[in-house]
Enzyme design. Structure first.
Site, mmCIF file in Angstrom:
data_model
loop_
_atom_site.group_PDB
_atom_site.id
_atom_site.type_symbol
_atom_site.label_atom_id
_atom_site.label_comp_id
_atom_site.label_asym_id
_atom_site.label_seq_id
_atom_site.Cartn_x
_atom_site.Cartn_y
_atom_site.Cartn_z
ATOM 1 N N ARG A 73 -11.631 21.837 -28.397
ATOM 2 C CA ARG A 73 -12.947 22.387 -28.053
ATOM 3 C C ARG A 73 -12.915 23.914 -28.055
ATOM 4 N NH1 ARG A 73 -14.388 23.052 -23.023
ATOM 5 N NH2 ARG A 73 -13.305 21.189 -22.294
ATOM 6 N N TYR A 126 -38.138 27.293 -37.262
ATOM 7 C CA TYR A 126 -37.768 25.880 -37.290
ATOM 8 C C TYR A 126 -38.358 25.147 -36.076
ATOM 9 C CZ TYR A 126 -34.678 21.819 -37.336
ATOM 10 O OH TYR A 126 -34.174 20.548 -37.335
ATOM 11 N N ASP A 198 -31.931 33.905 -38.037
ATOM 12 C CA ASP A 198 -31.577 32.598 -38.596
ATOM 13 C C ASP A 198 -31.724 32.701 -40.117
ATOM 14 O OD1 ASP A 198 -31.596 29.968 -39.590
ATOM 15 O OD2 ASP A 198 -32.572 29.149 -37.794
ATOM 16 N N LYS A 223 -27.564 22.637 -44.056
ATOM 17 C CA LYS A 223 -28.430 22.877 -45.199
ATOM 18 C C LYS A 223 -27.604 23.490 -46.336
ATOM 19 C CE LYS A 223 -31.313 21.583 -42.003
ATOM 20 N NZ LYS A 223 -32.105 22.479 -41.212
HETATM 21 C C1 LIG Z 1 -32.306 22.639 -39.858
HETATM 22 C C2 LIG Z 1 -32.531 23.975 -39.286
HETATM 23 C C3 LIG Z 1 -32.047 24.302 -38.007
HETATM 24 C C4 LIG Z 1 -31.349 23.285 -37.135
HETATM 25 O O1 LIG Z 1 -30.109 22.927 -37.661
HETATM 26 P P1 LIG Z 1 -29.397 21.515 -37.347
HETATM 27 O O2 LIG Z 1 -28.128 21.625 -38.091
HETATM 28 O O3 LIG Z 1 -30.299 20.445 -37.857
HETATM 29 O O4 LIG Z 1 -29.228 21.434 -35.872
HETATM 30 C C5 LIG Z 1 -32.249 25.582 -37.542
HETATM 31 N N1 LIG Z 1 -32.902 26.511 -38.270
HETATM 32 C C6 LIG Z 1 -33.400 26.234 -39.489
HETATM 33 C C7 LIG Z 1 -34.118 27.293 -40.243
HETATM 34 C C8 LIG Z 1 -33.238 24.961 -40.037
HETATM 35 O O5 LIG Z 1 -33.746 24.682 -41.238
#
Ligand SMILES: *Cc1c(COP(=O)(O)O)cnc(C)c1O
Length: 405
Positions: A73, A126, A198, A223
């Site tokens: 962890r 998001y 982000d 993604k």
């Molecule tokens: C999918 C996504 C998230 C969240 O990510 P997870 O891996 O699904 O927890 C956060 N920000 C953006 C822009 C996303 O497309």
């Protein structure tokens, strides 16, 4: 080598003069020697272990003091390798990896914002991040407000005495608005606000927000970074001074990435620049074609001169991204299109090798009241495309037939 993830902050092992494509293709090949003549594995080693074994009490004491691996962890050579690889591509001093993008975002925010603090976030972020800030954060005394971050003056006016975090996305969802990162970074710095970006929709191939003054960059590795639709993961990168409190909180909240997820993500990362180049090229071509097709009311893609942030996207992004918003006449037309596609896949998420289609009014933004959806421009007739690596002629033919063109 230190146990509490410190290994993640070591200097990148590649000469920085190499291009992004070369560095990505070569990630995480520095395995330990395998045989008597020092030969090494050509790929990252998968250390699927919970703990580490010591020879003696002195070894255990070194681990407890944070000088070597203690417990998975806190740190693991495979997950640390993925963190180091993304940090290298982002030009960051330190990187940390997480069980999901949401674990990365929530841990980063709460490492800065405590009770009484306010998070100023962009509209069009998001859905999970919006939900985190509106439903979960207030229970811990953290308030949130939302502003259109692509309007610098609106952000400047909204920063208050309690604002501790400014959270934006490099491309908004699903209208792909582009905030001025350098301008926002200057505002945040002047007001003592931590600027978190982000960059999930862009990846380090299109923009490296730290170069524009961001304090922390977060990703959903689920993604583009991993890119194959087989991993859920997250990343935070930045200067070590900014990452250190996130690391401490990650160890306590426990949102650490699993070694096998990191191994898969490392494998995916090696083709990130190749995938993104093809996906963005296809998206530019498809956006232009879509504008000419019957039944299409409007196409949202930063490559188009009709996009409100076209000029900023050209200046700030290496390519305009591979997400497209397509406005059709109404909800019935959007559902008909959704049902008819054959090459595009009907699924949530984005950034995979296969092209995906979603209907934001039903899915990502389905929880919002209709008036709020309307205010944000998320019409019932809007569909969102994530362009994959298929042959662009097949994608174009699919869009044409689904629109009845
Ligand atoms: C999918 C996504 C998230 C969240 O990510 P997870 O891996 O699904 O927890 C956060 N920000 C953006 C822009 C996303 O497309």
């Amino acid at each position: 080598m230190k146990g509490d993830g410190k290994r993640e902050s070591e200097a990148p092992s590649q000469p920085p003069s190499l291009g992004l494509g070369t560095r990505a293709a070569h990630v995480a090949r520095e395995g330990a020697p395998l045989g008597p003549h020092g030969e090494r594995s050509g790929t990252a080693a998968l250390y699927q272990t919970t703990n580490y074994v010591y020879d003696d009490a002195a070894g255990a004491a070194r681990a407890a003091a944070g000088q070597s691996f203690l417990y998975a962890r806190h740190g693991n050579p495979t997950t640390d390798g993925f963190a180091r690889a993304v940090a290298d591509l982002e030009g960051a001093e330190s990187g940390l990896v997480f069980a999901s993008g949401m674990a990365a975002i929530s841990t980063a925010i709460f490492s800065v914002a405590g009770a009484g603090a306010e998070v100023l976030a962009s509209e069009g972020i998001y859905g999970g991040s919006t939900d985190l800030l509106t439903t979960a954060a207030p229970r811990f005394g953290v308030r949130a407000r939302f502003v259109p971050a692509w309007e610098l003056a609106a952000v400047e006016a909204a920063i208050g005495a309690d604002t501790k975090v400014l959270l934006v996305e490099t491309l908004s969802n699903p209208l792909l608005r582009v905030p001025d990162l350098r301008g926002l970074a200057a505002l945040a710095r002047a007001r003592g606000v931590t600027f978190i970006v982000d960059s999930t929709f862009t990846s380090p191939c299109l923009v490296r927000p730290l170069e524009h003054g961001a304090d922390l960059v977060v990703h959903s590795a689920s993604k583009y970074l991993a890119g194959h639709g087989d991993v859920v993961g997250g990343v935070v990168v930045g200067r070590e001074a900014a990452v250190a409190p996130v690391r401490k909180l990650r160890t306590l909240l426990g949102g650490t990435m699993d070694p096998f997820a990191a191994w898969l993500a490392l494998r995916g990362l090696r083709t990130l620049p190749l995938r993104l180049a093809r996906q963005c090229g296809s998206a530019v071509a498809l956006a232009a074609v879509l504008e000419t097709l019957p039944g299409v009311v409007r196409v949202h893609h930063p490559s188009l001169p009709t996009h409100p942030d076209h000029a900023r996207a050209r200046a700030q992004l290496g390519a305009p991204g591979a997400m497209i918003g397509v406005q059709l006449a109404d909800g019935a037309a959007a559902r008909r299109f959704y049902d008819r596609v054959r090459v595009f896949t009907r699924a949530a998420s984005l950034g995979e090798v296969v092209s995906l289609v979603t209907h934001p009014a039903s899915f990502s933004h389905g929880a919002l009241p209709p008036e709020e959806r309307a205010r944000l421009g998320i019409d019932e007739g809007l569909v969102r495309l994530s362009v994959g690596i298929e042959d662009v002629a097949d994608l174009e033919a699919d869009l044409r037939q689904a629109l009845g063109a």
